[in-house]
Design an enzyme around this catalytic site. Sequence first.
Site, PDB file in Angstrom:
ATOM      1  N   LYS A 179      -5.283  -3.193  -4.815  1.00 30.21           N
ATOM      2  CA  LYS A 179      -5.037  -4.140  -3.712  1.00 30.21           C
ATOM      3  C   LYS A 179      -5.871  -5.432  -3.821  1.00 30.21           C
ATOM      4  CE  LYS A 179      -3.678  -0.246  -0.857  1.00 30.21           C
ATOM      5  NZ  LYS A 179      -2.245  -0.445  -0.638  1.00 30.21           N
TER       6      LYS A 179
ATOM      7  N   ASP B 200     -11.983   6.913  -3.494  1.00 27.43           N
ATOM      8  CA  ASP B 200     -10.784   6.105  -3.685  1.00 27.43           C
ATOM      9  C   ASP B 200     -10.909   4.886  -2.769  1.00 27.43           C
ATOM     10  OD1 ASP B 200      -7.175   6.686  -3.269  1.00 27.43           O
ATOM     11  OD2 ASP B 200      -8.369   4.870  -3.614  1.00 27.43           O
TER      12      ASP B 200
ATOM     13  N   TYR C  29      -4.073   9.559   0.718  1.00 27.86           N
ATOM     14  CA  TYR C  29      -3.064   9.220  -0.286  1.00 27.86           C
ATOM     15  C   TYR C  29      -3.771   8.543  -1.451  1.00 27.86           C
ATOM     16  CZ  TYR C  29       1.064   6.915  -2.336  1.00 27.86           C
ATOM     17  OH  TYR C  29       2.052   6.471  -3.189  1.00 27.86           O
TER      18      TYR C  29
HETATM   19  P1  KE4 Z   1      -0.620   1.832  -5.574  1.00 26.32           P
HETATM   20  O1  KE4 Z   1      -0.216   2.704  -6.739  1.00 26.32           O
HETATM   21  O2  KE4 Z   1       0.439   1.785  -4.486  1.00 26.32           O
HETATM   22  O3  KE4 Z   1      -1.090   0.437  -6.019  1.00 26.32           O
HETATM   23  O4  KE4 Z   1      -1.922   2.488  -4.903  1.00 26.32           O
HETATM   24  C1  KE4 Z   1      -1.885   3.816  -4.483  1.00 26.32           C
HETATM   25  C2  KE4 Z   1      -2.975   4.046  -3.454  1.00 26.32           C
HETATM   26  C3  KE4 Z   1      -4.119   4.727  -3.825  1.00 26.32           C
HETATM   27  N1  KE4 Z   1      -5.128   4.942  -2.948  1.00 26.32           N
HETATM   28  C4  KE4 Z   1      -5.042   4.485  -1.673  1.00 26.32           C
HETATM   29  C5  KE4 Z   1      -6.186   4.731  -0.734  1.00 26.32           C
HETATM   30  C6  KE4 Z   1      -3.893   3.778  -1.236  1.00 26.32           C
HETATM   31  O5  KE4 Z   1      -3.828   3.340   0.045  1.00 26.32           O
HETATM   32  C7  KE4 Z   1      -2.844   3.554  -2.136  1.00 26.32           C
HETATM   33  C8  KE4 Z   1      -1.569   2.820  -1.724  1.00 26.32           C
HETATM   34  N2  KE4 Z   1      -1.462   2.503  -0.339  1.00 26.32           N
HETATM   35  C9  KE4 Z   1      -0.125   2.358   0.179  1.00 26.32           C
HETATM   36  C10 KE4 Z   1      -0.240   1.996   1.660  1.00 26.32           C
HETATM   37  N3  KE4 Z   1      -0.588   3.105   2.442  1.00 26.32           N
HETATM   38  C11 KE4 Z   1       0.661   1.351  -0.592  1.00 26.32           C
HETATM   39  C12 KE4 Z   1       1.945   0.926   0.060  1.00 26.32           C
HETATM   40  C13 KE4 Z   1       3.145   1.512  -0.603  1.00 26.32           C
HETATM   41  O6  KE4 Z   1       3.119   2.710  -0.991  1.00 26.32           O
HETATM   42  O7  KE4 Z   1       4.124   0.739  -0.738  1.00 26.32           O
END
Ligand code: KE4
Length: 425
Positions: free
Chosen positions: A266, A238, A143
């Site tokens: 994060k 990523d 993701y």
């Molecule tokens: P954000 O746009 O949510 O800050 O980051 C996206 C993203 C990009 N790359 C990786 C490897 C990530 O894990 C994420 C976001 N992770 C999720 C948890 N699996 C965020 C939690 C959510 O979607 O509320």
Amino acid sequence: MISKSEQLFKRAQQSIPGGVNSPVRAFKSVGGTPIFMSHAKGAYMYDADGNRYIDYINSWGPMIMGHAYEPVIQAIQDKALMSTSFGAPTELEIEMAELIISMAPNVDMVRMVSSGTEACMSALRLARGYTGRNKFIKFEGCYHGHADAFLVKAGSGMATFNIQTVPGVTAGASMDTLTAPYNDLAAVGELIAENKGEIAAIIIEPVAGNMGCIVPVAGFLEGLRSICDREGIVLIFDEVMTGFRLAAGGAQERLGVNADLVTFGKVIGGGLPVGAFGGKKEIMQFIAPLGNVYQAGTLSGNPIAMIAGYTLLKTLKDNPEIYNDLDEKAAKIHAGLDSVLSKLDRPFVINRIGSMISVHFSDKPVNNFADAATANNAMFNSFFHSMLNGGVYLPPSAFETWFISHAITLSDIQHTIDTAARFEL
Ligand code: KE4
């Protein structure tokens, strides 16, 4: 007696789609009512009914030093008095960029944004602008945020809710997205052969955290590195999850494989909205206003987010023993869960690297999305609730990795293991 969380969830659903501002919070796959939190400190979150939980989400990664970490809170309070945003450059942004560059290998320049999604979509646009190519390879179950091109066989909430195609993502937006199974170098080789000279980038979570925690098999990342070198493809790590978590230098440092571009999120924001992308100067100089790959953000580099992230990253850089502590605590959790879950007489695997860990009720190793998806995830859902009832808050999905904070104590770990020991089928 209806709990406060149940009352709040009912009310929230009147004004917020699904009652949450991000789908993974909705407990939709594990069932039941999402717990509404009121405050948190250290390793603990407290819900609206006053129940305390040992936190294994830690805001999905950022709370690596635990909640309300004093130096970060103090820094935010002090900085807020001087305004919360200027929309003009500040010295703090230079200090933040220099700190990131001093910690992350292969990052000569960095651009701040406000989320991991922004970081990944900007990095992909940059790789396309730099190479003049359109296609890119991502991996099933990874993701990279919710930008259109990435919502193809993605992990996290898309896996949790088994969303195959996302309405609103047009064929045009996803036609250049190629996918391969994680840990499958042969499949990548086939895509390269079928799309010779057309692939701008390979983007990967160097340790996958959005289908549970999945570790690259020996030679996989190294294989991607040599394919990218041979084919002139930009390798994007990523590191939104792994960055500053697996080591001060993230997965590049821990696994010893270099990326061309790296995305962050994060931990980098200390709990405030921050993302970043960075890499070699020869690529980064294509970014506007230096180059013509346009990318922008009103609140990119805003002082409150910067001081929170800077304070946390400086703590991690100046105290590298924190990572040993995180690893040792995660190893204790791993060993304890292994011991008590073995008594269930049901197959399970525990995947872990550093302080990223996940439990899969699977009778075979979990090395890719298909393995994670065919595990007994109904059993995980029961396990989740059994732990929650015992005051242990796990990510509400089998397709997520658990995050441990430095604030967790040995007695918290023992409580976690004792609670897992009470899990019955
Ligand atoms: P954000 O746009 O949510 O800050 O980051 C996206 C993203 C990009 N790359 C990786 C490897 C990530 O894990 C994420 C976001 N992770 C999720 C948890 N699996 C965020 C939690 C959510 O979607 O509320």
